[in-house]
Enzyme design. Structure first.
Site: not given
Length: 433
Positions: A357, A233
Site C-alpha cells: 500500500c 486474499h
C-alpha cells in the site's frame, strides 16, 4: 453429471504471457515470470478454494438476499456455511462475523464506527506507530473530527511495551487498536496481554489480524478481542472479500460506514458476493486443517533463506524480533546497498521493500523508522514473503540472485570499500556542499 468447464487460459494469453521467455512490462525487460516471494502483499488462490467458488459463478449465481426461490436459498446457505468456517478459525460464533470487502474496510468500520457510536462519552483512541496505513489514516480522520489519538512507540524489536499502553489509557479512551502480525516486519504483538489490559479497564480492543489469520493460532476468547479485521486474499482466498469479527457479549456497537439495504445486520449494506465469501470460507477451513504443517514447512524455508544469505554476505540485519515473529515474513536490510537499485536488480524475484500500500513511495518505511533503524539501512530493506506454495528450489534461486545482486552493488559502492579497509564511517566528518 455436469462437466467441469475448461479453466485453462486461452492460447493467445498462454503464449503471450504465461509461458513466454521474455516479458516487457512497465518498461522493464524480464526473462520469464519471476518467482513469487511477496506473500504479505497477496497470496495465490489455492486451487481447492477456486473449486469451491466456481459453481457460484456458473450455475448457483443467485443473490443470497433473494428469499423467494431456490437460487437465493442455496446462495444464502453457502454464505452462512462460509460464515461458520471463518468463525471456527478464530473460535467465534458465526453470528459475530460480518462480511466486508477486505481488511481495510473492516479497519475503517472498527476504528471510525466504534468512536462515532460512543462519541458522546469517549474521545480518545490508542494505537501504535507501526499499524497498517488504513488504521493510521482512520485515526487521522478522527483527529480532524476533534478526537484525540495516542500513537504509541514500539521497541527496536517492533514489540509494544505494555507499560506504555497502560500509562496511555485515559477515562475517555474509547478504543485500543493494535495489529496482531505486522505486515512489513512480521512481528507478533502480545495480543493476549493487551486484551487482558483492555478487559480490565473496560475498553474495546480492536486488532487487525489480516496477516495473522490462518498463520498463527487465533482465539478471540483467549485474546479478549472486541473487534478483529480479517482478509481473504492473505490466506490463499480471493481478493475483494474480508470479514469483521464483532463481539456480542459484552456487546460492541459500531456506527455503519455505508448506508443501503441493511445487509449484514445493518453494519455493512450491499449484496454479499457469494463466490468471494465461499472462497474465503474454504480458505479458512483449509488453513484450520493445514496451519501446523504450513508453519513447520515455512519455518524451515525461512531458516534456509536467512542462513543461505548470511553464509555468503556480511552486513545483513533482520528487522524486527526473531523470537516473536511469523516465519513467512523475513524483512532484511543489506548494508552499503541502495534499496531501490537492489529491487530493480532482482527482476527475477518478486519481492518488495515494505507494504504494497505504500511501496510506491521512495521514503524509507515508517515502520522501520519507528523501530529506530538507521535511515540508510531502512532504505536497503527487502521483505521476503514465504508461503504455502513456495519451494526449496525457489528459495535457493532467491539466495543466489540476492547474493549476486548485493555483491554487484557493493563492488560499485565507495562506502563498502572504505569499510573493508577498516574505516569507521561514523567517525568521518563529511564536507557540506
Amino acid at each position: 453429471m455436469q462437466q467441469r468447464p475448461n479453466i485453462s487460459p486461452p492460447n493467445t494469453l498462454r503464449s503471450s504471457y504465461s509461458y513466454c521467455t521474455n516479458l516487457t512490462m512497465k518498461g522493464v525487460k524480464i526473462s520469464g515470470r519471476p518467482l513469487y516471494l511477496d506473500m504479505q502483499a497477496t497470496s495465490p488462490v489455492d486451487p481447492r478454494v477456486l473449486d469451491a467458488m466456481l459453481p457460484f459463478y456458473l450455475s448457483r449465481y443467485g443473490n443470497p438476499h433473494s428469499r423467494t426461490h431456490l437460487y437465493g436459498w442455496e446462495s444464502d446457505i453457502a454464505v452462512e456455511k462460509a460464515r461458520a468456517q471463518v468463525a471456527a478459525l478464530i473460535n467465534a460464533s458465526p453470528k459475530e462475523i460480518v462480511f466486508t470487502s477486505g481488511a481495510t474496510e473492516s479497519n475503517n468500520i472498527s476504528v471510525k464506527g466504534v468512536m462515532h457510536f460512543y462519541k458522546d462519552k469517549k474521545r480518545h483512541v490508542i494505537t501504535t506507530q507501526t499499524e497498517h496505513k488504513c488504521v493510521l489514516d482512520s485515526c487521522r480522520h478522527l483527529q480532524q473530527e476533534g478526537f484525540n489519538v495516542t500513537y504509541l512507540p514500539v521497541g527496536s524489536d517492533g514489540i509494544l511495551d505494555l507499560d506504555h499502553l497502560r500509562s496511555a489509557i485515559r477515562p475517555d479512551t474509547g478504543l485500543v487498536s493494535v495489529m496482531a502480525v505486522n505486515n512489513e516486519i512480521g512481528v507478533i504483538q502480545p495480543v493476549e496481554e493487551i486484551g487482558k489490559i483492555c478487559k480490565e479497564m473496560n475498553i474495546p480492543f480492536h486488532t487487525d489480524a489480516a496477516q495473522a489469520l490462518g498463520k498463527i493460532p487465533i482465539d478471540v476468547e483467549k485474546m479478549d478481542v472486541s473487534l478483529m479485521s480479517l482478509s481473504g486474499h492473505k490466506i490463499y482466498g480471493p481478493k475483494g472479500v474480508g470479514a469483521l469479527y464483532i463481539r456480542r457479549r459484552p456487546r460492541i456497537r459500531v456506527e455503519p460506514q455505508m448506508n443501503g439495504g441493511g445487509q449484514e445486520r445493518g453494519i455493512r449494506s450491499g449484496t454479499v458476493p457469494t463466490p468471494l465469501v465461499v472462497g474465503m470460507g474454504a480458505a479458512c477451513e483449509l488453513a484450520m486443517k493445514e496451519m501446523k504443517y504450513d508453519e513447520k514447512r515455512i519455518t524451515a524455508l525461512q531458516e534456509r533463506l536467512l542462513n543461505g544469505i548470511r553464509a555468503k554476505l556480511d552486513g545483513v540485519a533482520v528487522n524486527g524480533s526473531m523470537e516473536r515473529r511469523y516465519a513467512g515474513n523475513l524483512n532484511i536490510s543489506f548494508a552499503y546497498v541502495e534499496g531501490e537499485s537492489l529491487l530493480m536488480g532482482l527482476k527475477e524475484v518478486a519481492v518488495s521493500s515494505g507494504s504494497a500500500c505504500t511501496s510506491a513511495s521512495l521514503e524509507p518505511s515508517y515502520v522501520l523508522r519507528a523501530l529506530g533503524v538507521d535511515e540508510d539501512m531502512a532504505h536497503t530493506s527487502i521483505r521476503f514473503g514465504i508461503g504455502r506454495f513456495t519451494t526449496e528450489t525457489e528459495i535457493d534461486r532467491a539466495i543466489e540472485l540476492t547474493v549476486q545482486q548485493v555483491e554487484k552493488l557493493r563492488e560499485m559502492s565507495p562506502l563498502y570499500e572504505m569499510v573493508k579497509e577498516g574505516i569507521d564511517l561514523k567517525s568521518i566528518q563529511w564536507a557540506q556542499h
